[in-house]
Write a protein that holds these residues in place. Structure first.
Motif, mmCIF file in Angstrom:
data_model
loop_
_atom_site.group_PDB
_atom_site.id
_atom_site.type_symbol
_atom_site.label_atom_id
_atom_site.label_comp_id
_atom_site.label_asym_id
_atom_site.label_seq_id
_atom_site.Cartn_x
_atom_site.Cartn_y
_atom_site.Cartn_z
ATOM 1 N N LEU A 286 7.082 -22.527 -8.408
ATOM 2 C CA LEU A 286 7.217 -21.089 -8.585
ATOM 3 C C LEU A 286 5.921 -20.591 -9.210
ATOM 4 O O LEU A 286 5.567 -20.979 -10.326
ATOM 5 N N PHE A 287 5.188 -19.751 -8.479
ATOM 6 C CA PHE A 287 3.958 -19.137 -8.988
ATOM 7 C C PHE A 287 4.320 -17.789 -9.608
ATOM 8 O O PHE A 287 4.866 -16.922 -8.920
ATOM 9 N N VAL A 288 4.021 -17.621 -10.884
ATOM 10 C CA VAL A 288 4.321 -16.366 -11.573
ATOM 11 C C VAL A 288 3.013 -15.746 -12.044
ATOM 12 O O VAL A 288 2.276 -16.343 -12.839
ATOM 13 N N GLN A 289 2.720 -14.544 -11.541
ATOM 14 C CA GLN A 289 1.502 -13.855 -11.965
ATOM 15 C C GLN A 289 1.721 -13.194 -13.323
ATOM 16 O O GLN A 289 2.677 -12.456 -13.539
ATOM 17 N N GLU A 290 0.805 -13.481 -14.256
ATOM 18 C CA GLU A 290 0.866 -12.889 -15.582
ATOM 19 C C GLU A 290 0.247 -11.489 -15.552
ATOM 20 O O GLU A 290 -0.374 -11.088 -14.562
ATOM 21 N N GLY B 212 -3.377 -11.146 -14.607
ATOM 22 C CA GLY B 212 -3.764 -11.535 -13.255
ATOM 23 C C GLY B 212 -3.794 -13.027 -13.008
ATOM 24 O O GLY B 212 -3.904 -13.471 -11.858
ATOM 25 N N THR B 213 -3.708 -13.841 -14.066
ATOM 26 C CA THR B 213 -3.668 -15.288 -13.893
ATOM 27 C C THR B 213 -2.273 -15.716 -13.430
ATOM 28 O O THR B 213 -1.329 -14.912 -13.443
ATOM 29 N N TYR B 214 -2.141 -16.975 -13.058
ATOM 30 C CA TYR B 214 -0.873 -17.476 -12.522
ATOM 31 C C TYR B 214 -0.364 -18.662 -13.325
ATOM 32 O O TYR B 214 -1.125 -19.576 -13.671
ATOM 33 N N ARG B 215 0.908 -18.628 -13.621
ATOM 34 C CA ARG B 215 1.589 -19.758 -14.239
ATOM 35 C C ARG B 215 2.363 -20.496 -13.156
ATOM 36 O O ARG B 215 3.137 -19.893 -12.396
ATOM 37 N N LEU B 216 2.166 -21.807 -13.065
ATOM 38 C CA LEU B 216 2.802 -22.627 -12.047
ATOM 39 C C LEU B 216 3.933 -23.430 -12.683
ATOM 40 O O LEU B 216 3.710 -24.234 -13.599
ATOM 41 N N ASN B 217 5.151 -23.213 -12.219
ATOM 42 C CA ASN B 217 6.306 -23.996 -12.642
ATOM 43 C C ASN B 217 6.592 -25.002 -11.531
ATOM 44 O O ASN B 217 7.017 -24.622 -10.433
ATOM 45 N N ILE B 218 6.336 -26.273 -11.802
ATOM 46 C CA ILE B 218 6.401 -27.312 -10.771
ATOM 47 C C ILE B 218 7.580 -28.229 -11.091
ATOM 48 O O ILE B 218 7.660 -28.795 -12.184
ATOM 49 N N ARG B 219 8.501 -28.389 -10.144
ATOM 50 C CA ARG B 219 9.707 -29.171 -10.366
ATOM 51 C C ARG B 219 9.974 -30.094 -9.183
ATOM 52 O O ARG B 219 9.447 -29.899 -8.089
#
Length: 322
Positions: free
Chosen positions: A254-258, A261-268
């Motif tokens: 799940l890519f979540v844009q902050e 403008g940066t992105y937090r990647l939730n990898i499962r």
């Protein structure tokens, strides 16, 4: 002398103890932090014990944080819990204390601290706090308030005992917490509840997620989209597991844009090891649950990342990965 005994010796020595945890906190970050703080307060009422970091409105039923001045760190013991690497520590003043202890269950890629206790086969940092109490020769004891926080942490990191990090030991120490009369059913419901906004965003994710040839899945959530659902970036936490509810999906991101403008990647993952991929993008974590960040996410960067995720899914043999 064991590492647990060394930690307890430092707790006994210092008058002021400040406990930190990781940014974007989850139930285990809050639960282990608050559980340890309450144990120390309960056993050493003459000590000044603080827990610091940003609050999270959705998890205030576990704990709320203290606001302290820089001068409080003078001569203090600082304990950082549930945080694999220093950039992720919430409140970078952790370096201002006199002595630093790291307690964690993530891979020890960043072995910071004057004392480091890392146990990667523990289900959670909350489980480690119970182990610390149980190995203290009576110097530390639980009470109901600590038990409630630690239970929240354990069920958070085990997915209410659905994840394969749940061991026989996890269930044994959890049973200890029930002896304090905690309302486990209520806490399970709290973690299972979602807001109307999360429900609508979940529907959007299922409608718009992409599943690759080899059953990896991903979706990008832009900041403006998240704002439409009246959610902060941290408010997307319940969405992370949504992609994995599809029975054919092996691993997902799940890519979540902050807001910046940066992105937090939730990898499962349900089996394929994905923390190596997280490390490629400056992150890390557990074999089946990791995170990373990207400054930008162009079409080419997304294509390259998804190809790597799909390759991981393609090479998965179906064997258990602990």
């Amino acid at each position: 002398m064991s590492i647990q005994a060394d930690i307890i010796e430092q707790i006994e020595k210092f008058k002021t103890i400040i406990i930190h945890r990781h940014e974007d906190p989850d139930p285990d970050a809050f639960g282990s932090q608050a559980g340890l703080a309450e144990v120390i307060r309960n056993c050493f009422p003459d000590k000044n014990v603080y827990q610091v970091g940003e609050n999270n409105a959705s998890l205030e039923w576990i704990t709320t944080e203290d606001k302290i001045d820089d001068k409080v760190y003078d001569g203090a013991l600082v304990i950082v819990i549930d945080t694999a690497n220093t950039p992720r520590i919430d409140d970078q003043r952790y370096k201002k204390g006199a002595f630093l202890i790291k307690i964690d269950h993530h891979p020890n890629d960043d072995a910071y601290g004057d004392l480091t206790w890392v146990k990667t086969d523990a289900s959670s940092s909350s489980e480690l706090i119970i182990d610390l109490v149980n190995n203290s020769n009576g110097k530390l004891v639980l009470n109901k308030k600590a038990a409630e926080a630690l239970y929240a942490g354990i069920i958070g990191d085990t997915g209410r005992f659905m994840f394969n990090n749940t061991s026989a030991h996890t269930l044994r120490v959890t049973a200890q917490l029930f002896e304090f009369g905690i309302d486990a059913a209520w806490m399970n419901r709290k973690l299972d509840e979602i807001t109307p906004g999360i429900a609508k965003l979940s529907a959007y994710v299922w409608d718009n997620m992409t599943i690759t040839e080899h059953h990896a899945a991903y979706i990008v959530l832009k900041h403006d989209l998240i704002k439409n659902y009246k959610l902060g970036a941290a408010g997307t936490a319940p969405i992370v597991s949504v992609l994995g509810k599809i029975d054919t999906v092996k691993c997902w991101t799940l890519f979540v844009q902050e807001e910046d403008g940066t992105y937090r990647l939730n990898i499962r993952s349900k089996g394929p090891i994905i923390n190596g991929l997280a490390k490629e993008y400056g992150g890390g974590g557990h074999p089946l649950a990791s995170g990373a960040k990207m400054d930008t996410l162009t079409d080419e960067q997304l294509k390259e990342y998804v190809a790597k995720l799909d390759k991981i899914a393609a090479t998965y043999t179906g064997e258990d990965n602990d």
